[in-house]
Design a protein around this motif. Sequence first.
Motif, PDB file in Angstrom:
ATOM      1  N   GLY A  41       0.811  -1.205   0.000  1.00 40.00           N
ATOM      2  CA  GLY A  41       0.000   0.000   0.000  1.00 40.00           C
ATOM      3  C   GLY A  41       0.849   1.262   0.000  1.00 40.00           C
ATOM      4  O   GLY A  41       0.567   2.222  -0.723  1.00 40.00           O
ATOM      5  N   LYS A  42       1.899   1.263   0.823  1.00 38.72           N
ATOM      6  CA  LYS A  42       2.813   2.406   0.861  1.00 38.72           C
ATOM      7  C   LYS A  42       3.465   2.630  -0.498  1.00 38.72           C
ATOM      8  O   LYS A  42       3.606   3.769  -0.958  1.00 38.72           O
ATOM      9  CB  LYS A  42       3.896   2.182   1.914  1.00 38.72           C
ATOM     10  N   ARG A  43       3.849   1.533  -1.126  1.00 44.30           N
ATOM     11  CA  ARG A  43       4.529   1.646  -2.422  1.00 44.30           C
ATOM     12  C   ARG A  43       3.574   2.101  -3.520  1.00 44.30           C
ATOM     13  O   ARG A  43       3.952   2.869  -4.395  1.00 44.30           O
ATOM     14  CB  ARG A  43       5.188   0.321  -2.777  1.00 44.30           C
ATOM     15  N   VAL A  44       2.339   1.630  -3.478  1.00 46.64           N
ATOM     16  CA  VAL A  44       1.340   2.090  -4.447  1.00 46.64           C
ATOM     17  C   VAL A  44       1.117   3.590  -4.269  1.00 46.64           C
ATOM     18  O   VAL A  44       1.101   4.351  -5.236  1.00 46.64           O
ATOM     19  CB  VAL A  44       0.009   1.308  -4.301  1.00 46.64           C
ATOM     20  N   ARG A  45       0.963   4.017  -3.022  1.00 45.83           N
ATOM     21  CA  ARG A  45       0.748   5.445  -2.746  1.00 45.83           C
ATOM     22  C   ARG A  45       1.930   6.281  -3.235  1.00 45.83           C
ATOM     23  O   ARG A  45       1.744   7.319  -3.886  1.00 45.83           O
ATOM     24  CB  ARG A  45       0.540   5.666  -1.254  1.00 45.83           C
ATOM     25  N   ALA A  46       3.151   5.846  -2.936  1.00 46.76           N
ATOM     26  CA  ALA A  46       4.337   6.594  -3.350  1.00 46.76           C
ATOM     27  C   ALA A  46       4.424   6.680  -4.879  1.00 46.76           C
ATOM     28  O   ALA A  46       4.746   7.741  -5.425  1.00 46.76           O
ATOM     29  CB  ALA A  46       5.596   5.940  -2.780  1.00 46.76           C
ATOM     30  N   MET A  50       1.733   9.097  -6.191  1.00 43.50           N
ATOM     31  CA  MET A  50       2.104  10.488  -5.943  1.00 43.50           C
ATOM     32  C   MET A  50       3.253  10.930  -6.859  1.00 43.50           C
ATOM     33  O   MET A  50       3.252  12.061  -7.353  1.00 43.50           O
ATOM     34  CB  MET A  50       2.451  10.683  -4.473  1.00 43.50           C
ATOM     35  N   ARG A  51       4.193  10.042  -7.092  1.00 43.71           N
ATOM     36  CA  ARG A  51       5.302  10.362  -7.998  1.00 43.71           C
ATOM     37  C   ARG A  51       4.785  10.624  -9.414  1.00 43.71           C
ATOM     38  O   ARG A  51       5.314  11.445 -10.133  1.00 43.71           O
ATOM     39  CB  ARG A  51       6.319   9.218  -7.992  1.00 43.71           C
ATOM     40  N   LYS A  52       3.706   9.928  -9.787  1.00 40.94           N
ATOM     41  CA  LYS A  52       3.099  10.122 -11.105  1.00 40.94           C
ATOM     42  C   LYS A  52       2.080  11.267 -11.095  1.00 40.94           C
ATOM     43  O   LYS A  52       1.398  11.490 -12.091  1.00 40.94           O
ATOM     44  CB  LYS A  52       2.458   8.824 -11.583  1.00 40.94           C
ATOM     45  N   ARG A  53       1.983  11.953  -9.953  1.00 37.99           N
ATOM     46  CA  ARG A  53       1.113  13.118  -9.791  1.00 37.99           C
ATOM     47  C   ARG A  53      -0.357  12.803 -10.082  1.00 37.99           C
ATOM     48  O   ARG A  53      -1.031  13.524 -10.798  1.00 37.99           O
ATOM     49  CB  ARG A  53       1.599  14.288 -10.627  1.00 37.99           C
ATOM     50  N   ARG A  96      -1.717  -1.692 -13.537  1.00 37.89           N
ATOM     51  CA  ARG A  96      -1.710  -1.331 -14.962  1.00 37.89           C
ATOM     52  C   ARG A  96      -1.622   0.182 -15.138  1.00 37.89           C
ATOM     53  O   ARG A  96      -0.802   0.684 -15.887  1.00 37.89           O
ATOM     54  CB  ARG A  96      -2.957  -1.874 -15.653  1.00 37.89           C
ATOM     55  N   VAL A  97      -2.454   0.921 -14.413  1.00 39.26           N
ATOM     56  CA  VAL A  97      -2.456   2.379 -14.522  1.00 39.26           C
ATOM     57  C   VAL A  97      -1.107   2.952 -14.086  1.00 39.26           C
ATOM     58  O   VAL A  97      -0.589   3.884 -14.699  1.00 39.26           O
ATOM     59  CB  VAL A  97      -3.609   2.993 -13.690  1.00 39.26           C
ATOM     60  N   LEU A  98      -0.525   2.369 -13.049  1.00 39.94           N
ATOM     61  CA  LEU A  98       0.761   2.853 -12.551  1.00 39.94           C
ATOM     62  C   LEU A  98       1.942   2.321 -13.355  1.00 39.94           C
ATOM     63  O   LEU A  98       3.087   2.613 -13.039  1.00 39.94           O
ATOM     64  CB  LEU A  98       0.918   2.482 -11.066  1.00 39.94           C
ATOM     65  N   ARG A  99       1.641   1.542 -14.393  1.00 41.77           N
ATOM     66  CA  ARG A  99       2.663   0.976 -15.287  1.00 41.77           C
ATOM     67  C   ARG A  99       3.635   0.061 -14.530  1.00 41.77           C
ATOM     68  O   ARG A  99       4.842   0.092 -14.729  1.00 41.77           O
ATOM     69  CB  ARG A  99       3.429   2.069 -16.025  1.00 41.77           C
ATOM     70  N   LEU A 100       3.080  -0.774 -13.653  1.00 45.23           N
ATOM     71  CA  LEU A 100       3.882  -1.689 -12.839  1.00 45.23           C
ATOM     72  C   LEU A 100       3.646  -3.160 -13.173  1.00 45.23           C
ATOM     73  O   LEU A 100       4.210  -4.033 -12.521  1.00 45.23           O
ATOM     74  CB  LEU A 100       3.584  -1.460 -11.346  1.00 45.23           C
ATOM     75  N   LEU A 101       2.825  -3.435 -14.152  1.00 48.22           N
ATOM     76  CA  LEU A 101       2.496  -4.841 -14.453  1.00 48.22           C
ATOM     77  C   LEU A 101       3.707  -5.658 -14.883  1.00 48.22           C
ATOM     78  O   LEU A 101       3.763  -6.860 -14.601  1.00 48.22           O
ATOM     79  CB  LEU A 101       1.418  -4.918 -15.538  1.00 48.22           C
ATOM     80  N   ASP A 102       4.673  -5.035 -15.542  1.00 41.59           N
ATOM     81  CA  ASP A 102       5.856  -5.788 -15.957  1.00 41.59           C
ATOM     82  C   ASP A 102       6.602  -6.378 -14.764  1.00 41.59           C
ATOM     83  O   ASP A 102       7.317  -7.368 -14.903  1.00 41.59           O
ATOM     84  CB  ASP A 102       6.805  -4.911 -16.777  1.00 41.59           C
TER      85      ASP A 102
END
Length: 102
Positions: free
Chosen positions: A16-21, A24-27, A63-69
Amino acid sequence: MDWNSLSNASIAVELGKRVRATRMRKRLTQRELAVKAGISLFSVAQIERGHPVSVGIFIPVLRVLRLLDNLEMLLPEIGPGPIEILKQKGKTPMRVRSKKQK
């Protein structure tokens, strides 16, 4: 970090912390992430608080955060083992027969 030594709840909190970070980094606001992922704002908040959610909710967020890879590193595709490769060397099947039913 030794993930195997953490409890399931601790892992969910860390994710959860990593998703939030990342969000936020992706604004992105929580609302923007929810809309783009096609999930509720409540679900985004639940993820970021470390509450358990279904994989069906978590995957669109990744997917939205582009982390699926990153899932490839988590669960890489398992190929044939070295012994199986040696057994198959030079043996390309010409056809496949159906198994006889008893």
